[in-house]
Design an enzyme around this catalytic site. Structure first.
Site, mmCIF file in Angstrom:
data_model
loop_
_atom_site.group_PDB
_atom_site.id
_atom_site.type_symbol
_atom_site.label_atom_id
_atom_site.label_comp_id
_atom_site.label_asym_id
_atom_site.label_seq_id
_atom_site.Cartn_x
_atom_site.Cartn_y
_atom_site.Cartn_z
ATOM 1 N N CYS A 1 106.273 -0.748 14.091
ATOM 2 C CA CYS A 1 107.358 -0.576 15.065
ATOM 3 C C CYS A 1 108.652 -1.164 14.526
ATOM 4 O O CYS A 1 109.745 -0.797 14.969
ATOM 5 C CB CYS A 1 106.990 -1.226 16.401
ATOM 6 S SG CYS A 1 106.378 -2.906 16.261
ATOM 7 N N GLU B 1 105.973 -3.262 24.611
ATOM 8 C CA GLU B 1 106.454 -3.285 23.226
ATOM 9 C C GLU B 1 106.380 -1.848 22.720
ATOM 10 O O GLU B 1 105.316 -1.368 22.344
ATOM 11 C CB GLU B 1 105.601 -4.220 22.365
ATOM 12 C CG GLU B 1 105.672 -5.683 22.770
ATOM 13 C CD GLU B 1 107.006 -6.329 22.477
ATOM 14 O OE1 GLU B 1 107.856 -5.668 21.837
ATOM 15 O OE2 GLU B 1 107.220 -7.467 22.894
ATOM 16 N N GLY C 1 102.971 0.620 22.200
ATOM 17 C CA GLY C 1 102.836 2.015 21.802
ATOM 18 C C GLY C 1 104.171 2.736 21.849
ATOM 19 O O GLY C 1 105.227 2.127 21.697
ATOM 20 N N SER C 2 104.121 4.018 22.103
ATOM 21 C CA SER C 2 105.325 4.838 22.097
ATOM 22 C C SER C 2 106.142 4.603 23.365
ATOM 23 O O SER C 2 105.627 4.153 24.395
ATOM 24 C CB SER C 2 104.954 6.315 22.002
ATOM 25 O OG SER C 2 104.305 6.738 23.201
ATOM 26 N N GLY D 1 105.006 4.046 27.252
ATOM 27 C CA GLY D 1 105.507 2.892 27.979
ATOM 28 C C GLY D 1 106.146 3.256 29.301
ATOM 29 O O GLY D 1 106.009 2.531 30.303
#
Length: 518
Positions: free
Chosen positions: A304, A270, A248-249, A253
């Site tokens: 991403c 990630e 995610g963002s 994270g």
């Protein structure tokens, strides 16, 4: 669901094949499903229609899931790894059988093109194939002991419960990257899919549950929970979950990392990407345009690995700019289930607002919009989530350029001098996921890949930033989180490492020659 393009494209048939209903239970330990306590609605960004509802996981249900998973782990970890691989092989076969309806659901619920939806399911199939082979190669290492009559080696053991938190942009593939490897490693998994694409999670859980049930395996090897970030916090705070894999963002994270780290758990992160393609004087312009356009507009800029920045040498700048503007004129925006279209919608209206703010911000900071953006309206765009891919001339130091905008906005940046300057610009952001260089100059390519080159986890030559094969480890550095998923030796994160020493003599010599006589 009302009559719409979706019906004509076979969505109803896809939902039926995947055993999805108007209201779906969102918590499962396999074949067993729990009622939940609150309903989330999943609306398609394609046409705004309600696809179905999913119940959220209560704290009490989460506790039942963890207890069942913990019990299943005791059985699963003692199952020989090749037998675990056989289960994953069967899961891959089920994915092959259901590739079309699952790909269609991915496209309709998330908004990516049908071809990309099918490609995402193919990634699931590929990682299953990879994991099957891996199940016979979970090897350790032997080494010589300094003591006579001793043998030393390293081996890997399953961790236990792996918690997986996935993002909306790859609603099924990233889960499979984690779970296929975790399963062959002997772990059990609890998955919280994105609340923006919950039906994809329900569909995958039902497919997996059938495979486990057909093989008389216990409940709890594959588990599903659903809800907002508070449900994710059940796992991140739970000491019984030794590994959290979160996609995610960067903001999300950092919260996950802090929470899991406070209990000395492991996290695989990630996170965001601010990916660039360097275009040198020796670049092939046709290849550059293809790579840049797909990288910037594929999945409507919601990968991403999407290309955010194009760093172009001043001698090539006008040629590349002109070619890109011409290419953008050919883009077809519309229903992603229509394979004639190149670009589908953003995931929701919040994403549209973020896209509009980015375009306003780049102009405010002094940028020049080359290809105008905007929200599309009228027939076929009723969801309000369709936008025009935009291109803006900018500077690398602009605040908006320094941040990831999850939308089809491409920034053109100019560099002068040699490739060292371009690499410095590329590395001059907080994120470090994917990078690429377009050049036919061997020296430039090697410099880009050298110790002083790209600081990203992925560095490509003469291909774009977007798209990765499952055979290589996937992940990035800096604010991308440092995690690695998928291929290579990424499996090791799902296991605990152990060093063993065996003494097969009648003496007990101590290490480093220490004497301790009794």
């Amino acid at each position: 669901m009302s009559t719409s393009v979706a019906t004509a494209m076979g969505i109803e048939e896809a939902l039926k094949a995947l055993e999805l209903s108007a209201v779906n239970k969102g918590t499962s330990t396999g074949s067993e499903w729990f009622p939940g306590w609150n309903e989330m609605a999943s609306h398609s960004p394609v046409d705004g229609e309600l696809i179905g509802k999913v119940t959220s996981t209560s704290e009490e249900e989460y506790e039942q899931v963890v207890q069942t998973a913990s019990k299943a782990f005791k059985t699963w970890r003692t199952t020989p790894a090749p037998q675990r691989g056989e289960i994953v092989r069967q899961f891959g076969e089920e994915l092959r059988r259901l590739k079309e309806p699952l790909g269609k659901l991915v496209s309709y619920e998330m908004g990516k093109s049908y071809q990309e939806g099918l490609g995402e399911v193919q990634e699931m199939i590929d990682i299953c194939d990879f994991a099957v082979g891996l199940s016979r190669q979970l090897h350790g290492l032997t080494m010589h002991s300094e003591r006579p009559g001793h043998r030393m080696y390293e081996q890997y053991h399953p961790l236990g419960i792996v918690g997986i938190i996935s993002a909306f942009n790859f609603p099924v593939a990233v889960w499979s990257w984690n779970t296929a490897l975790a399963w062959v490693c002997g772990d059990v998994c609890i998955w919280k899919p994105s609340e923006k694409a919950p039906l994809c999670g329900i569909a995958c859980q039902k497919i997996a549950a059938r495979v486990f049930k057909n093989n008389n395996l216990p409940e709890g090897i594959s588990c599903l929970i659903n809800g907002d970030y508070k449900v994710g916090e059940f796992m991140t705070n739970d000491q019984r979950v030794p590994l959290i894999s979160a996609t995610g963002s960067t903001r999300m994270g950092k919260i996950v990392s802090k929470t899991v780290g406070a209990r000395l758990g492991k996290s695989l992160l990630e996170l965001g990407g601010n990916n660039a393609i360097i275009v040198t004087p020796d670049a092939d312009i046709k290849m550059t345009v293809i790579g840049a356009v797909f990288g910037a507009v594929g999945t409507c800029g919601q990968r991403c690995t999407s290309t955010r920045r194009l760093i172009i040498h001043e001698s090539m700048y006008d040629k590349v700019k002109s070619a890109l503007v011409d290419a953008y004129k050919q883009l077809r925006i519309g229903n992603p289930l229509d394979e004639n279209n190149h670009v589908g919608p953003l995931i929701d209206k919040d994403a549209v607002a973020m896209y509009q703010k980015a375009l306003d911000k780049v102009v405010e900071e002094g940028g020049n919009v080359l290809v105008e953006g905007g929200v599309l309206e009228g027939e076929g765009y009723e969801s309000g989530c369709y936008v025009k891919p935009a291109i803006a001339e900018a500077e690398n130091h602009y605040e908006i350029v320094q941040h990831e905008t999850f939308a089809p906005v491409l920034y053109l940046l100019k560099y002068s001098g040699d490739v060292t300057n371009a690499i410095e610009m590329q590395n001059g952001v907080a994120q470090g996921l994917s990078s690429a260089i377009m050049t036919n100059n061997l020296r430039e390519a090697e410099q880009f890949l050298s110790h002083g080159g790209s600081d990203c986890g992925i560095a490509n030559v003469n291909i774009g930033t977007s798209g990765a094969e499952i055979g290589g480890a996937f992940g990035g550095e800096k604010e991308t989180g440092g995690g690695r998923e998928s291929g290579s030796d990424a499996w090791k994160v799902y296991m605990r490492r152990q060093t063993n020493t065996i003494n097969y003599t009648t003496e007990l010599p101590l290490a480093q020659g220490i004497k301790f006589d009794l």
